[in-house]
Scaffold this motif. Structure first.
Motif, PDB file in Angstrom:
ATOM      1  N   PRO A   1       0.825  -1.210   0.000  1.00 52.77           N
ATOM      2  CA  PRO A   1       0.000   0.000   0.000  1.00 52.77           C
ATOM      3  C   PRO A   1       0.857   1.258   0.000  1.00 52.77           C
ATOM      4  O   PRO A   1       1.912   1.318   0.635  1.00 52.77           O
ATOM      5  N   THR A   2       0.385   2.249  -0.694  1.00 50.76           N
ATOM      6  CA  THR A   2       1.035   3.555  -0.739  1.00 50.76           C
ATOM      7  C   THR A   2       0.007   4.639  -0.435  1.00 50.76           C
ATOM      8  O   THR A   2      -1.168   4.365  -0.166  1.00 50.76           O
ATOM      9  N   LEU A   3       0.470   5.865  -0.519  1.00 53.48           N
ATOM     10  CA  LEU A   3      -0.406   7.013  -0.342  1.00 53.48           C
ATOM     11  C   LEU A   3      -1.616   6.946  -1.267  1.00 53.48           C
ATOM     12  O   LEU A   3      -2.717   7.375  -0.899  1.00 53.48           O
ATOM     13  N   ALA A   4      -1.430   6.397  -2.454  1.00 55.79           N
ATOM     14  CA  ALA A   4      -2.541   6.299  -3.409  1.00 55.79           C
ATOM     15  C   ALA A   4      -3.669   5.442  -2.859  1.00 55.79           C
ATOM     16  O   ALA A   4      -4.855   5.780  -3.005  1.00 55.79           O
ATOM     17  N   ASP A   5      -3.341   4.331  -2.229  1.00 56.86           N
ATOM     18  CA  ASP A   5      -4.366   3.456  -1.651  1.00 56.86           C
ATOM     19  C   ASP A   5      -5.025   4.105  -0.437  1.00 56.86           C
ATOM     20  O   ASP A   5      -6.225   3.940  -0.202  1.00 56.86           O
ATOM     21  N   VAL A   6      -4.233   4.839   0.342  1.00 63.56           N
ATOM     22  CA  VAL A   6      -4.753   5.543   1.519  1.00 63.56           C
ATOM     23  C   VAL A   6      -5.869   6.502   1.117  1.00 63.56           C
ATOM     24  O   VAL A   6      -6.866   6.651   1.826  1.00 63.56           O
ATOM     25  N   TYR A   7      -5.716   7.147  -0.028  1.00 62.12           N
ATOM     26  CA  TYR A   7      -6.736   8.068  -0.524  1.00 62.12           C
ATOM     27  C   TYR A   7      -7.862   7.351  -1.248  1.00 62.12           C
ATOM     28  O   TYR A   7      -9.033   7.746  -1.149  1.00 62.12           O
ATOM     29  N   LEU A   8      -7.530   6.309  -1.985  1.00 64.48           N
ATOM     30  CA  LEU A   8      -8.527   5.657  -2.831  1.00 64.48           C
ATOM     31  C   LEU A   8      -9.607   4.948  -2.023  1.00 64.48           C
ATOM     32  O   LEU A   8     -10.803   5.076  -2.326  1.00 64.48           O
ATOM     33  N   VAL A   9      -9.224   4.175  -1.033  1.00 67.63           N
ATOM     34  CA  VAL A   9     -10.187   3.330  -0.327  1.00 67.63           C
ATOM     35  C   VAL A   9     -11.318   4.145   0.312  1.00 67.63           C
ATOM     36  O   VAL A   9     -12.497   3.788   0.161  1.00 67.63           O
ATOM     37  N   PRO A  10     -11.039   5.245   1.021  1.00 64.30           N
ATOM     38  CA  PRO A  10     -12.157   6.028   1.547  1.00 64.30           C
ATOM     39  C   PRO A  10     -13.056   6.614   0.455  1.00 64.30           C
ATOM     40  O   PRO A  10     -14.272   6.761   0.661  1.00 64.30           O
ATOM     41  N   GLN A  11     -12.470   6.929  -0.694  1.00 62.34           N
ATOM     42  CA  GLN A  11     -13.295   7.472  -1.773  1.00 62.34           C
ATOM     43  C   GLN A  11     -14.202   6.407  -2.357  1.00 62.34           C
ATOM     44  O   GLN A  11     -15.342   6.694  -2.751  1.00 62.34           O
ATOM     45  N   ILE A  12     -13.737   5.170  -2.416  1.00 63.19           N
ATOM     46  CA  ILE A  12     -14.608   4.075  -2.853  1.00 63.19           C
ATOM     47  C   ILE A  12     -15.742   3.872  -1.856  1.00 63.19           C
ATOM     48  O   ILE A  12     -16.904   3.661  -2.237  1.00 63.19           O
ATOM     49  N   GLU A  13     -15.430   3.950  -0.563  1.00 66.49           N
ATOM     50  CA  GLU A  13     -16.463   3.871   0.473  1.00 66.49           C
ATOM     51  C   GLU A  13     -17.511   4.961   0.267  1.00 66.49           C
ATOM     52  O   GLU A  13     -18.722   4.722   0.345  1.00 66.49           O
ATOM     53  N   SER A  14     -17.055   6.159  -0.010  1.00 70.86           N
ATOM     54  CA  SER A  14     -17.968   7.268  -0.258  1.00 70.86           C
ATOM     55  C   SER A  14     -18.793   7.033  -1.519  1.00 70.86           C
ATOM     56  O   SER A  14     -19.994   7.318  -1.557  1.00 70.86           O
ATOM     57  N   ALA A  15     -18.167   6.495  -2.559  1.00 66.08           N
ATOM     58  CA  ALA A  15     -18.888   6.216  -3.805  1.00 66.08           C
ATOM     59  C   ALA A  15     -20.033   5.235  -3.566  1.00 66.08           C
ATOM     60  O   ALA A  15     -21.119   5.386  -4.133  1.00 66.08           O
ATOM     61  N   ARG A  16     -19.795   4.253  -2.739  1.00 72.72           N
ATOM     62  CA  ARG A  16     -20.876   3.309  -2.413  1.00 72.72           C
ATOM     63  C   ARG A  16     -22.025   4.037  -1.708  1.00 72.72           C
ATOM     64  O   ARG A  16     -23.199   3.755  -1.971  1.00 72.72           O
ATOM     65  N   ARG A  17     -21.687   4.948  -0.817  1.00 69.53           N
ATOM     66  CA  ARG A  17     -22.723   5.679  -0.089  1.00 69.53           C
ATOM     67  C   ARG A  17     -23.570   6.527  -1.040  1.00 69.53           C
ATOM     68  O   ARG A  17     -24.773   6.705  -0.817  1.00 69.53           O
ATOM     69  N   PHE A  18     -22.957   7.026  -2.103  1.00 67.21           N
ATOM     70  CA  PHE A  18     -23.682   7.839  -3.073  1.00 67.21           C
ATOM     71  C   PHE A  18     -24.228   7.016  -4.242  1.00 67.21           C
ATOM     72  O   PHE A  18     -24.620   7.570  -5.271  1.00 67.21           O
ATOM     73  N   LYS A  19     -24.233   5.695  -4.051  1.00 65.76           N
ATOM     74  CA  LYS A  19     -24.868   4.759  -4.998  1.00 65.76           C
ATOM     75  C   LYS A  19     -24.250   4.817  -6.396  1.00 65.76           C
ATOM     76  O   LYS A  19     -24.939   4.721  -7.410  1.00 65.76           O
ATOM     77  N   VAL A  20     -22.937   4.982  -6.446  1.00 64.13           N
ATOM     78  CA  VAL A  20     -22.222   4.937  -7.726  1.00 64.13           C
ATOM     79  C   VAL A  20     -22.013   3.487  -8.116  1.00 64.13           C
ATOM     80  O   VAL A  20     -21.591   2.669  -7.299  1.00 64.13           O
ATOM     81  N   GLU A  21     -22.314   3.151  -9.352  1.00 63.30           N
ATOM     82  CA  GLU A  21     -22.100   1.793  -9.851  1.00 63.30           C
ATOM     83  C   GLU A  21     -20.606   1.610 -10.135  1.00 63.30           C
ATOM     84  O   GLU A  21     -20.046   2.239 -11.037  1.00 63.30           O
ATOM     85  N   LEU A  22     -19.966   0.743  -9.366  1.00 64.90           N
ATOM     86  CA  LEU A  22     -18.512   0.637  -9.380  1.00 64.90           C
ATOM     87  C   LEU A  22     -17.957  -0.430 -10.315  1.00 64.90           C
ATOM     88  O   LEU A  22     -16.737  -0.498 -10.500  1.00 64.90           O
ATOM     89  N   ALA A  23     -18.799  -1.226 -10.917  1.00 63.15           N
ATOM     90  CA  ALA A  23     -18.316  -2.342 -11.728  1.00 63.15           C
ATOM     91  C   ALA A  23     -17.495  -1.874 -12.927  1.00 63.15           C
ATOM     92  O   ALA A  23     -16.678  -2.642 -13.449  1.00 63.15           O
ATOM     93  N   ARG A  24     -17.672  -0.649 -13.355  1.00 62.04           N
ATOM     94  CA  ARG A  24     -16.953  -0.165 -14.550  1.00 62.04           C
ATOM     95  C   ARG A  24     -15.467   0.058 -14.279  1.00 62.04           C
ATOM     96  O   ARG A  24     -14.711   0.355 -15.202  1.00 62.04           O
ATOM     97  N   TRP A  25     -15.040  -0.045 -13.003  1.00 66.42           N
ATOM     98  CA  TRP A  25     -13.626   0.147 -12.654  1.00 66.42           C
ATOM     99  C   TRP A  25     -13.082  -1.124 -11.994  1.00 66.42           C
ATOM    100  O   TRP A  25     -12.830  -1.153 -10.775  1.00 66.42           O
TER     101      TRP A  25
END
Length: 212
Positions: free
Chosen positions: A160-184
């Motif tokens: 893990p790097t700084l990139a993962d530290v930032y990415l994971v919370p944003q994915i959590e937020s995307a789920r909360r806002f009902k973003v369809e994540l399968a495209r990534w």
């Protein structure tokens, strides 16, 4: 160390991950954004900007999660959140900045509250707003990981790097806002790899003392 934060705050989440990856002990002080505790005079005395997180340590208070995480990297360099070379560091910082500079600032609570109360946006409009900027950022993040990610299970290589530290919370937020994540699919694989690591597990919003 005392971490002033909110369980669902993406910036608090990323700082918890960084602290856990650095194996640093900290006490959490919950600032409930739902009750607008961040706007009270007591917290303004800690952070004049009235935003979470803030980290109190050694008689001083540090604010702004990017600055705090960089401070952690400088003060506690092992294990590193950045690769050794300047070119590689720039690539990792760019990935983190996609989230920290381009996605999160336009989707944070005070922006969404303004959309709701000043411009009459309903929850469907809020989700559409957030999804627009998340999708644009994730498209770029996925493309850059595919181009420069070094074939590892994480955003940049095999740890893990700084990139993962930032990415994971944003994915959590995307789920909360009902973003369809399968495209990534690459980002979903990174998220799954991080979810197997204790530091990320202990930082998850759902397991925080103030989660409800």
């Amino acid at each position: 160390m005392q971490l002033y934060g909110f369980f669902r705050s993406g910036t608090s989440h990323r700082l918890r991950i960084a602290l856990n990856l650095k194996r640093l002990a900290y006490e959490q002080v919950a600032i409930d954004l739902r009750r607008e505790e961040h706007l009270r005079a007591e917290f303004k005395a800690i952070n004049p900007q009235q935003l979470v997180p803030a980290l109190e340590f050694g008689g001083r208070v540090l604010t702004q999660s990017p600055a705090i995480i960089e401070w952690l990297e400088e003060r506690y360099p092992d294990p590193p959140l950045l690769p050794p070379g300047p070119d590689e560091r720039a690539q990792v910082r760019a990935l983190a900045a996609i989230v920290g500079c381009d996605i999160h600032p336009v989707n944070n609570r005070r922006i969404l509250e303004a959309l709701r109360h000043r411009f009459g946006a309903d929850e469907a409009a809020i989700n559409d707003w957030c999804g627009t900027w998340i999708a644009a950022g994730f498209d770029a993040f996925e493309a850059l990981v595919k181009a420069h990610g070094r074939g590892g299970e994480f955003a940049f290589g095999h740890q893990p790097t700084l990139a993962d530290v930032y990415l994971v919370p944003q994915i959590e937020s995307a789920r909360r806002f009902k973003v369809e994540l399968a495209r990534w699919p690459r980002l979903m694989a990174i998220d799954a790899a991080c979810a197997r690591i204790e530091a990320f597990q202990r930082a998850a919003p759902a397991v925080q003392p103030d989660a409800s």
